[in-house]
Design an enzyme around this catalytic site. Structure first.
Site, short mmCIF file in Angstrom:
data_model
loop_
_atom_site.label_atom_id
_atom_site.label_comp_id
_atom_site.label_asym_id
_atom_site.label_seq_id
_atom_site.Cartn_x
_atom_site.Cartn_y
_atom_site.Cartn_z
N HIS A 45 34.89 23.66 -7.74
CA HIS A 45 33.69 22.78 -7.87
C HIS A 45 32.39 23.48 -7.68
O HIS A 45 32.37 24.48 -7.00
CB HIS A 45 34.00 21.81 -6.73
CG HIS A 45 33.06 20.67 -6.62
ND1 HIS A 45 31.80 20.99 -6.00
CD2 HIS A 45 33.26 19.36 -6.73
CE1 HIS A 45 31.23 19.51 -6.08
NE2 HIS A 45 32.04 18.77 -6.56
N ASP A 52 38.11 26.06 0.40
CA ASP A 52 37.53 24.58 0.03
C ASP A 52 38.49 23.49 0.17
O ASP A 52 39.48 23.35 -0.77
CB ASP A 52 36.82 24.51 -1.58
CG ASP A 52 36.22 23.37 -1.70
OD1 ASP A 52 36.39 22.13 -1.16
OD2 ASP A 52 35.54 23.20 -2.75
N GLN A 76 39.35 18.51 -1.04
CA GLN A 76 40.59 17.67 -1.68
C GLN A 76 41.83 17.66 -1.05
O GLN A 76 42.78 17.12 -1.24
CB GLN A 76 40.77 17.78 -3.16
CG GLN A 76 39.44 17.59 -4.07
CD GLN A 76 38.99 16.30 -4.09
OE1 GLN A 76 39.74 15.12 -3.64
NE2 GLN A 76 37.76 15.82 -4.51
N LYS A 117 35.94 12.06 2.12
CA LYS A 117 36.96 11.91 1.58
C LYS A 117 38.45 11.74 2.20
O LYS A 117 39.63 11.69 1.71
CB LYS A 117 37.26 13.22 0.64
CG LYS A 117 35.96 13.38 -0.37
CD LYS A 117 36.38 14.73 -1.04
CE LYS A 117 34.98 15.21 -1.65
NZ LYS A 117 34.39 14.41 -2.98
N CYS A 121 31.92 17.72 -11.68
CA CYS A 121 30.98 19.00 -10.83
C CYS A 121 31.89 20.23 -11.18
O CYS A 121 31.93 20.84 -10.33
CB CYS A 121 30.79 18.74 -9.35
SG CYS A 121 29.59 17.40 -9.09
#
Ligand code: C6P
Length: 412
Positions: A129, A206, A209, A232, A370
């Site tokens: 991303h 990261d 998600q 999220k 993104c």
């Protein structure tokens, strides 16, 4: 409502915890398939935010009055809850930030500013991303460091055969996503961390998600930094966290200056608190942190293994059903995938498809997500993406297929 047989949880009861799912959009029952952008919020989190503002609201760490003690206690308890949620050794290893983007920028500026020199290499992947790409580009421009990238194969998985030639001793950090927000690929985090450590590089994961979708234990994964966003995973917007291994956070200078991050200040210079407070200048997002802790409590009551099982079932089901449609190209791995599926259809541009779906109350996302370099890698300008969470159902996916089928007829 369809119950997924492989787990004991009654998902239809859980769905009722989300007031917004009763909304209509353009006169149709809302089908919310945009949880990878931001998830919806259960009543439990909404209620905690309300209770905080009605009974505890004050600034933290500075007031010597009852309300300030309540707010401070709730804020610091939230830090402990986040630490426990991801298996950190100590609450001090958790810095509250605005989200994944700010967490990564913190590392790029504070850690990168001190430890990265000309000629050093930051290793990334082509599926990152922009939040895990642009901060490193900025650092590279400032320091003369170089960026390298692990490629992505046609099936949406990382080309791990490239690792031996990319992971050389000049690599100081390997920063990569846990789950791709466009492909749904789940990367082998523990293996990647082990390989990076073997050449002396640190690792940053990261987890934007993944944090709300599957169990995470930073010690088992062996990562040095992990970044995620509360919004999220059922929490409020504007709050997230950076995990940093204790001794690494302690070795990093502050990045933002201001109140609350200092021990003493003269007109000439300041002495700074230890981590994590050194990295939390100014009034933090107190309500956000408390809301995030409530979201974690809510998710843990359901259980992340059950959530993962449910969500990946939905994603696989959607990927399978989408292939029934003509002119369909589905991206990402077929076997195991996170809670989303990206696709393009010959019939229409992703933006047109997403706008068409919206007319039927179906919230998809269309565009580059993104992920411009990744889109370029696959030769498309964007995709349409359906992303799921535990409040979604297979019936909603069936409805999506009907709507997309109508789109094929409409556009052709
Ligand atoms: N992806 C999506 O629709 P923030 O905005 O800081 O909460 O999260 C940034 C981010 C970082 N990494 C990954 C893998 C992400 O998916 C995101 C956010 C959203 O896919 C918005 S573009």
């Amino acid at each position: 409502m369809h119950k997924i047989a492989t787990s004991d949880v009654d998902w239809s009861v859980i769905r009722k915890d989300f007031p917004i799912l009763g909304e209509q959009a353009h006169g149709h029952p809302l089908i919310y398939f945009d949880s990878a952008a931001t998830s919806q919020k259960p009543r439990a989190v909404i209620d905690v935010l309300r209770r905080y503002y009605e009974h505890e609201n004050a600034n933290v760490h500075r007031g010597l009055h009852e309300l300030s003690s309540r707010a401070t206690e709730a804020y610091e308890k939230s830090r402990q809850r986040v630490a426990d949620y991801i298996g950190a050794v100590r609450a001090d290893e958790i810095v509250f930030t605005r989200g994944t983007t700010e967490s990564i920028n913190l590392v790029a500026q504070a850690w990168g500013g001190k430890f990265i020199r000309e000629g050093d290499v930051i290793l990334l992947t082509v599926m990152e991303h922009h939040s895990n790409l642009v901060p490193w580009q900025l650092l590279a421009e400032r320091t003369g460091a170089r960026l390298r990238f692990v490629g992505v194969r046609d099936d949406g998985t990382l080309d791990l055969k490239q690792l031996p030639s990319l992971l050389t001793p000049e690599v100081k950090l390997f920063a990569f996503t846990h789950i791709s927000n466009s492909l749904g690929t789940i990367n082998p985090v523990a293996e990647l961390c082990e390989k990076a450590h073997a050449v002396g590089a640190l690792t940053l994961v990261d987890a934007a998600q993944s944090a709300g979708h599957l169990p995470i234990d930073v010690q088992e994964l062996g990562c040095d930094f992990l970044a995620f966003s509360g919004h999220k995973m059922c929490g409020p917007t504007g709050i997230g966290a950076l995990y940093g291994r204790g001794e690494i956070l302690d070795s990093m200078p502050p990045w933002h200056g201001g109140g609350e991050m200092i021990v003493s200040v003269t007109l000439e210079k300041s002495a700074f608190k230890k981590a994590p407070h050194r990295f939390e200048a100014g009034t933090p997002n107190i309500a956000g942190a408390i809301g995030l802790a409530a979201a974690i409590q809510y998710i843990e009551q359901i259980g992340r293994p059950a959530i993962f099982e449910h969500d990946s079932h939905l994603a696989r089901y959607a990927a399978e059903r989408l292939t029934e449609l003509p002119g369909m190209r589905v991206f990402g791995p077929t076997e195991e995938r996170g809670a989303l599926v990206g696709f393009v259809m010959d019939a229409a541009h992703p933006h047109d498809l997403t706008t068409f779906a919206d007319q039927y109350g179906l919230a998809l996302r269309g565009g580059h997500h993104c992920n411009q370099p990744l889109m370029r890698r696959f030769g498309v300008s964007g995709t349409t993406r359906a992303s799921f969470y535990f409040y979604n159902t297979t019936e909603e996916i069936d409805r999506m297929i009907e709507i997309l089928d109508a789109a094929v007829r409409f556009f052709s």
